[in-house]
Design a protein around this motif. Structure first.
Motif, PDB file in Angstrom:
ATOM      1  N   THR A  73      13.117  -0.437  -9.453  1.00 18.59           N
ATOM      2  CA  THR A  73      12.376   0.319  -8.871  1.00 18.59           C
ATOM      3  C   THR A  73      11.534  -0.147  -7.378  1.00 18.59           C
ATOM      4  O   THR A  73      11.560   0.194  -6.493  1.00 18.59           O
ATOM      5  N   PHE A  74      10.787  -0.866  -8.523  1.00 19.83           N
ATOM      6  CA  PHE A  74       9.676  -1.671  -7.350  1.00 19.83           C
ATOM      7  C   PHE A  74      10.224  -2.842  -6.271  1.00 19.83           C
ATOM      8  O   PHE A  74       9.835  -3.119  -5.268  1.00 19.83           O
ATOM      9  N   GLY A  75      11.765  -2.968  -6.508  1.00 20.88           N
ATOM     10  CA  GLY A  75      12.207  -4.521  -5.847  1.00 20.88           C
ATOM     11  C   GLY A  75      12.848  -3.574  -4.898  1.00 20.88           C
ATOM     12  O   GLY A  75      11.755  -3.652  -3.228  1.00 20.88           O
ATOM     13  N   LYS A 115      16.623   2.337   7.096  1.00 17.71           N
ATOM     14  CA  LYS A 115      17.213   1.352   6.105  1.00 17.71           C
ATOM     15  C   LYS A 115      15.252   1.643   4.952  1.00 17.71           C
ATOM     16  O   LYS A 115      16.022   1.686   3.854  1.00 17.71           O
ATOM     17  N   ALA A 116      14.578   1.938   5.627  1.00 19.31           N
ATOM     18  CA  ALA A 116      13.385   2.042   4.669  1.00 19.31           C
ATOM     19  C   ALA A 116      13.354   3.243   3.757  1.00 19.31           C
ATOM     20  O   ALA A 116      13.049   3.455   2.760  1.00 19.31           O
ATOM     21  N   MET A 117      14.051   4.206   4.232  1.00 20.14           N
ATOM     22  CA  MET A 117      13.571   5.524   3.914  1.00 20.14           C
ATOM     23  C   MET A 117      15.559   5.202   2.645  1.00 20.14           C
ATOM     24  O   MET A 117      15.152   5.537   2.105  1.00 20.14           O
ATOM     25  N   ASP A 118      16.365   4.562   2.555  1.00 18.77           N
ATOM     26  CA  ASP A 118      17.460   4.543   1.676  1.00 18.77           C
ATOM     27  C   ASP A 118      16.994   4.249   0.901  1.00 18.77           C
ATOM     28  O   ASP A 118      17.450   4.022  -0.172  1.00 18.77           O
ATOM     29  N   TYR A 119      15.340   2.874   1.205  1.00 20.66           N
ATOM     30  CA  TYR A 119      15.050   2.147  -0.103  1.00 20.66           C
ATOM     31  C   TYR A 119      14.051   3.036  -0.853  1.00 20.66           C
ATOM     32  O   TYR A 119      14.498   3.391  -2.067  1.00 20.66           O
ATOM     33  N   ARG A 138      15.880   5.125  -3.510  1.00 18.16           N
ATOM     34  CA  ARG A 138      16.375   4.600  -4.251  1.00 18.16           C
ATOM     35  C   ARG A 138      15.200   4.891  -5.800  1.00 18.16           C
ATOM     36  O   ARG A 138      15.371   4.995  -7.005  1.00 18.16           O
ATOM     37  N   VAL A 139      14.041   4.680  -5.061  1.00 17.79           N
ATOM     38  CA  VAL A 139      12.596   5.002  -5.868  1.00 17.79           C
ATOM     39  C   VAL A 139      12.483   6.043  -6.634  1.00 17.79           C
ATOM     40  O   VAL A 139      11.965   7.098  -7.294  1.00 17.79           O
ATOM     41  N   TYR A 140      12.723   7.427  -5.056  1.00 18.77           N
ATOM     42  CA  TYR A 140      13.042   8.592  -5.911  1.00 18.77           C
ATOM     43  C   TYR A 140      13.218   8.985  -6.594  1.00 18.77           C
ATOM     44  O   TYR A 140      12.902   9.733  -8.153  1.00 18.77           O
ATOM     45  N   ALA A 144       5.863   4.430  -8.276  1.00 23.04           N
ATOM     46  CA  ALA A 144       6.696   3.172  -6.976  1.00 23.04           C
ATOM     47  C   ALA A 144       6.384   5.571  -6.452  1.00 23.04           C
ATOM     48  O   ALA A 144       6.862   4.650  -5.429  1.00 23.04           O
ATOM     49  N   LEU A 145       6.797   6.302  -7.229  1.00 23.15           N
ATOM     50  CA  LEU A 145       6.605   7.433  -6.349  1.00 23.15           C
ATOM     51  C   LEU A 145       5.386   7.640  -5.766  1.00 23.15           C
ATOM     52  O   LEU A 145       5.854   7.843  -4.000  1.00 23.15           O
ATOM     53  N   ALA A 146       4.216   7.143  -6.304  1.00 22.90           N
ATOM     54  CA  ALA A 146       2.792   7.813  -5.479  1.00 22.90           C
ATOM     55  C   ALA A 146       3.254   6.445  -4.065  1.00 22.90           C
ATOM     56  O   ALA A 146       2.276   7.039  -2.767  1.00 22.90           O
ATOM     57  N   ASN A 147       3.331   5.708  -4.587  1.00 26.12           N
ATOM     58  CA  ASN A 147       3.589   4.729  -3.847  1.00 26.12           C
ATOM     59  C   ASN A 147       4.599   4.724  -2.301  1.00 26.12           C
ATOM     60  O   ASN A 147       4.096   4.590  -1.062  1.00 26.12           O
ATOM     61  N   ALA A 148       5.381   5.153  -2.791  1.00 29.42           N
ATOM     62  CA  ALA A 148       6.333   5.387  -1.433  1.00 29.42           C
ATOM     63  C   ALA A 148       5.857   6.694  -0.799  1.00 29.42           C
ATOM     64  O   ALA A 148       6.039   7.018   0.262  1.00 29.42           O
ATOM     65  N   GLY A 149       5.676   7.315  -1.196  1.00 38.94           N
ATOM     66  CA  GLY A 149       4.869   8.867  -0.709  1.00 38.94           C
ATOM     67  C   GLY A 149       3.306   8.528   0.251  1.00 38.94           C
ATOM     68  O   GLY A 149       3.664   9.537   1.579  1.00 38.94           O
ATOM     69  N   PHE A 150       2.965   8.004  -0.641  1.00 36.24           N
ATOM     70  CA  PHE A 150       1.551   7.501   0.525  1.00 36.24           C
ATOM     71  C   PHE A 150       2.206   6.679   1.898  1.00 36.24           C
ATOM     72  O   PHE A 150       1.600   6.685   3.336  1.00 36.24           O
ATOM     73  N   MET A 151       3.254   5.676   1.608  1.00 35.78           N
ATOM     74  CA  MET A 151       3.476   4.848   2.896  1.00 35.78           C
ATOM     75  C   MET A 151       4.161   5.723   3.581  1.00 35.78           C
ATOM     76  O   MET A 151       4.592   5.798   4.686  1.00 35.78           O
ATOM     77  N   ILE A 152       5.678   6.551   3.429  1.00 33.81           N
ATOM     78  CA  ILE A 152       6.237   7.643   3.897  1.00 33.81           C
ATOM     79  C   ILE A 152       5.054   8.307   4.669  1.00 33.81           C
ATOM     80  O   ILE A 152       4.799   8.573   5.862  1.00 33.81           O
ATOM     81  N   TRP A 153       3.999   8.890   4.366  1.00 29.84           N
ATOM     82  CA  TRP A 153       2.595  10.093   5.051  1.00 29.84           C
ATOM     83  C   TRP A 153       2.285   9.009   5.696  1.00 29.84           C
ATOM     84  O   TRP A 153       2.149   9.262   7.293  1.00 29.84           O
TER      85      TRP A 153
END
Length: 195
Positions: free
Chosen positions: A104-106, A127-131, A134-136, A143-152
């Protein structure tokens, strides 16, 4: 034992990094992978990148997922977020190997790399959103918290209601038990931004 872990945790929360380092260092020196990871994190917080990388690499060599990600992240954000070509190569190699192992963290690392536009890879929001999707799907709360923060933060183009998508990731992290993310969501609702 558990008393050592609690003592290290108390020292860490109090900001006494030297004391916090003492307890996991004993385990790390005996080859304990979790201790090696913790020592790497403390050295990272102490801004000692060389020692942080040394200990994170030891844990990463034992396939410790968060150590691998932390090591890649350290390379990716070296030199105040503008890494040289060698550090870029190392970061992307680590994230790629992790994704190849379905870690997941990859996927998180590759997603951030394609959002951040710091010169390691070409910015590619799709491509970023595709990766990050996968985290979601893997429901790893950190990983979800980090991904959400990065999207925001990076506001990828082509995402319908990008702030809503970021909040969806953050809310799922909260639902899975990440308390600090709940505070961050509160700040967003109050101030319209993360604090």
């Amino acid at each position: 034992g558990s008393a050592d872990v609690e003592q290290a945790s108390r020292a860490f929360r109090a900001g006494n990094l030297d004391e916090a380092l003492k307890w996991p260092l004993k385990a790390a020196e005996r080859g304990n992978v979790e201790g090696q990871f913790e020592v790497g994190l403390v050295y990272s917080m102490k801004k000692d990148s060389a020692r942080a990388r040394e200990w994170l690499a030891k844990a990463a060599a034992q396939n410790h997922e968060k150590a691998m990600y932390s090591l890649g992240y350290d390379y990716f954000y070296s030199n105040q977020g503008i890494p040289d070509e060698e550090d870029c190569r190392k970061a992307m190699d680590i994230f790629g190997r992790m994704a190849d192992q379905d870690m997941t963290f990859g996927y998180l690392g590759l997603g951030i790399a394609h959002l951040a536009n710091n010169g390691c890879v070409e910015k590619d929001d799709g491509k970023a959103m595709d990766y990050l999707q996968r985290v979601y799907e893997r429901e790893n709360k950190d990983a979800l918290a980090n991904a959400g923060f990065m999207i925001w933060t990076y506001q990828p183009e082509g995402v319908e209601d990008v702030e809503g998508k970021g909040m969806e990731f953050l809310q799922k992290a909260v639902d899975l038990g990440v308390r600090y993310t709940q505070c961050q969501i509160g700040f967003v609702y109050r101030d319209g931004r993360f604090n």
